[in-house]
Design a protein around this motif. Structure first.
Motif, mmCIF file in Angstrom:
data_model
loop_
_atom_site.group_PDB
_atom_site.id
_atom_site.type_symbol
_atom_site.label_atom_id
_atom_site.label_comp_id
_atom_site.label_asym_id
_atom_site.label_seq_id
_atom_site.Cartn_x
_atom_site.Cartn_y
_atom_site.Cartn_z
ATOM 1 N N PRO A 1 -3.336 55.632 33.301
ATOM 2 C CA PRO A 1 -3.291 56.820 32.372
ATOM 3 C C PRO A 1 -4.353 57.140 31.220
ATOM 4 N N MET B 1 2.464 51.290 40.335
ATOM 5 C CA MET B 1 2.032 51.936 39.000
ATOM 6 C C MET B 1 1.692 51.082 37.675
ATOM 7 N N ASN B 2 2.574 50.086 37.579
ATOM 8 C CA ASN B 2 2.571 49.146 36.503
ATOM 9 C C ASN B 2 1.268 48.410 36.846
ATOM 10 N N TRP C 1 0.085 51.989 34.269
ATOM 11 C CA TRP C 1 0.986 53.146 33.657
ATOM 12 C C TRP C 1 2.230 52.668 33.133
ATOM 13 N N ARG D 1 2.350 50.007 30.821
ATOM 14 C CA ARG D 1 2.213 49.833 29.308
ATOM 15 C C ARG D 1 2.583 50.393 28.227
ATOM 16 N N PRO D 2 3.133 49.813 27.190
ATOM 17 C CA PRO D 2 3.481 50.853 26.182
ATOM 18 C C PRO D 2 2.414 51.632 25.622
ATOM 19 N N PRO D 3 2.838 52.693 25.059
ATOM 20 C CA PRO D 3 1.712 53.703 24.606
ATOM 21 C C PRO D 3 1.089 53.001 23.268
ATOM 22 N N GLU E 1 -1.387 54.036 20.058
ATOM 23 C CA GLU E 1 -2.110 55.215 19.537
ATOM 24 C C GLU E 1 -3.027 54.832 18.894
ATOM 25 N N ARG F 1 -4.898 57.565 23.320
ATOM 26 C CA ARG F 1 -4.726 56.140 23.807
ATOM 27 C C ARG F 1 -6.035 55.633 24.132
ATOM 28 N N THR G 1 -0.036 61.264 23.783
ATOM 29 C CA THR G 1 0.887 60.857 25.104
ATOM 30 C C THR G 1 2.424 60.874 24.605
ATOM 31 N N TRP H 1 7.357 59.662 33.929
ATOM 32 C CA TRP H 1 7.036 58.600 34.550
ATOM 33 C C TRP H 1 7.208 57.244 33.678
ATOM 34 N N ARG H 2 7.181 57.322 32.242
ATOM 35 C CA ARG H 2 7.334 56.170 31.459
ATOM 36 C C ARG H 2 8.868 55.884 31.667
ATOM 37 N N TRP I 1 10.776 56.397 33.863
ATOM 38 C CA TRP I 1 10.948 55.911 35.344
ATOM 39 C C TRP I 1 10.715 54.366 35.203
ATOM 40 N N LEU I 2 9.637 54.205 34.702
ATOM 41 C CA LEU I 2 8.826 52.712 34.908
ATOM 42 C C LEU I 2 9.773 51.709 33.987
#
Lengths: 209, 171
Positions: A124, A191-192, A196, A198-200, A202, A208, B3, B9-10, B12-13
């Protein structure tokens, strides 16, 4: 659009168009081809992972569907009937050619668009998230078994019901559900792995890392 | 660009990680719906319609050829049938006449020594066998068997195609 295609033809249902085509209307069949060309090429591309070959298979499916229009039952969806023909042609092709599971490295080395190595899926990135997300999803989807790819495309892109997919693929509805579940899980794992999930986090600037 | 944590997508995961199947399915569906569609060119549609047209023309040519071949086959078979049938009939008539004369002589002779029915039946069967088992009749029988086998094969192929078409129609 070919000249002479009536406006009403464009608004007609698939079943009506099929009926008109069976009666000899080329314009009616042209509208059906226009409606399903994208979905057909999309599905075939996902299955054989070759755009040019996918177009050939889709073309063959349209020609065969035209030959068999008399056997189409208008009580059912044209799309399901057509996708079954395409499925049979594609599966026959895969069996005849005994297409191996091409590694994604090979596809990438061959310069094939949209098939990045799933292990190195685009992570991401706030700057180009949407494009990268599409690429990552495509790559994850490409990594699945062909039957998983097919159920995902038919269910989530073409919006067929589980029962319709079962009819298209000639397998029990329970198996379709299992395929959908496993496909989703495998794609989520990929995806993981690519980050993708992972927690965002900031940064002070709002981006990010 | 910031973000959005609520992106499909978030969702979903996260739903997958928490094993919330319905939520995961819904989020995945919305994610896939947003993915770009495959675009096909107008040239593809034209190529496809051209393929459909040429296939239809080929089918018509094949149908015409098949009908011509079938008509010729029927005509040849009918002519051969008339010829072979006539020859067979003449042969059979001659044999029947011969058998009748022989039978009459034998019966007259046998009546002097007393009739035995099993001997009469054996002679009768033997005469029929002799009359029927000519090379021409054997050839006709073999030809009929070959034609029958070919017809069965053709019927099987037709039924197979029809069955495949019906299976597709059921979807």
């Amino acid at each position: 659009m070919a000249p002479g295609v009536k406006f009403m033809t464009l608004l007609s249902s698939d079943a009506d168009l099929a009926k008109q085509a069976l009666a000899g209307s080329e314009d009616a069949y042209r509208v059906l081809v226009q409606r399903y060309a994208g979905p057909a090429v999309n599905l075939a591309t996902r299955m054989v992972r070759d755009r040019a070959l996918a177009e050939d298979l889709a073309q063959e499916a349209f020609a065969r569907a035209f030959d068999r229009l008399a056997s189409y039952n208008a009580d059912y969806k044209f799309s399901s009937w057509f996708f079954q023909i395409l499925h049979n042609i594609t599966v026959d092709h895969l069996r005849r050619k005994r297409v191996p599971s091409v590694s994604l490295d090979e596809l990438q080395e061959a310069g094939h668009p949209g098939f990045a190595d799933p292990v190195r899926l685009a992570a991401p990135d706030a700057a180009a998230e949407h494009g990268q997300l599409s690429a990552a999803l495509s790559a994850a989807l490409a990594h699945l078994r062909p039957e998983y790819r097919e159920v995902v495309v038919l269910r989530y892109r073409e919006e067929l019901s589980v029962e319709e997919i079962a009819g298209v693929m000639g397998i029990p509805a329970g198996t379709v559900k299992t395929y959908l579940f496993r496909a989703r899980k495998e794609m989520a794992d990929l995806m993981n792995t690519a980050g993708w999930g992972r927690p965002p986090v900031e940064t002070p600037s709002g981006n990010r890392p | 660009m910031q973000t959005n944590p609520n992106q499909p997508w978030r969702e979903w995961l996260e739903a997958e990680a928490q094993e919330r199947e319905d939520a995961a399915d819904a989020a995945f569906a919305s994610l896939m719906a947003e993915a770009p569609r495959v675009e096909v060119s107008a040239a593809f549609v034209e190529r496809t319609m051209s393929a459909v047209r040429s296939r239809r023309a080929r089918e018509r040519r094949l149908q015409w050829a098949a009908r011509t071949v079938a008509a010729v086959a029927v005509a040849v078979t009918a002519a051969a049938g008339v010829w072979a049938g006539g020859a067979l009939l003449a042969d059979a008539l001659a044999n029947v006449l011969l058998a009748a004369v022989r039978g009459l002589l034998w019966t007259t002779e046998a009546m002097g020594g007393g009739l035995r029915w099993w001997a009469v039946l054996a002679r009768f069967g033997s005469a029929i066998g002799t009359a029927a088992a000519t090379p021409l009749s054997m050839a006709v029988l073999v030809a009929l068997q070959v034609v029958g086998a070919l017809a069965m094969y053709g019927m099987k192929q037709l039924l197979g195609d029809e069955q495949a078409a019906q299976e597709e129609a059921r979807v």
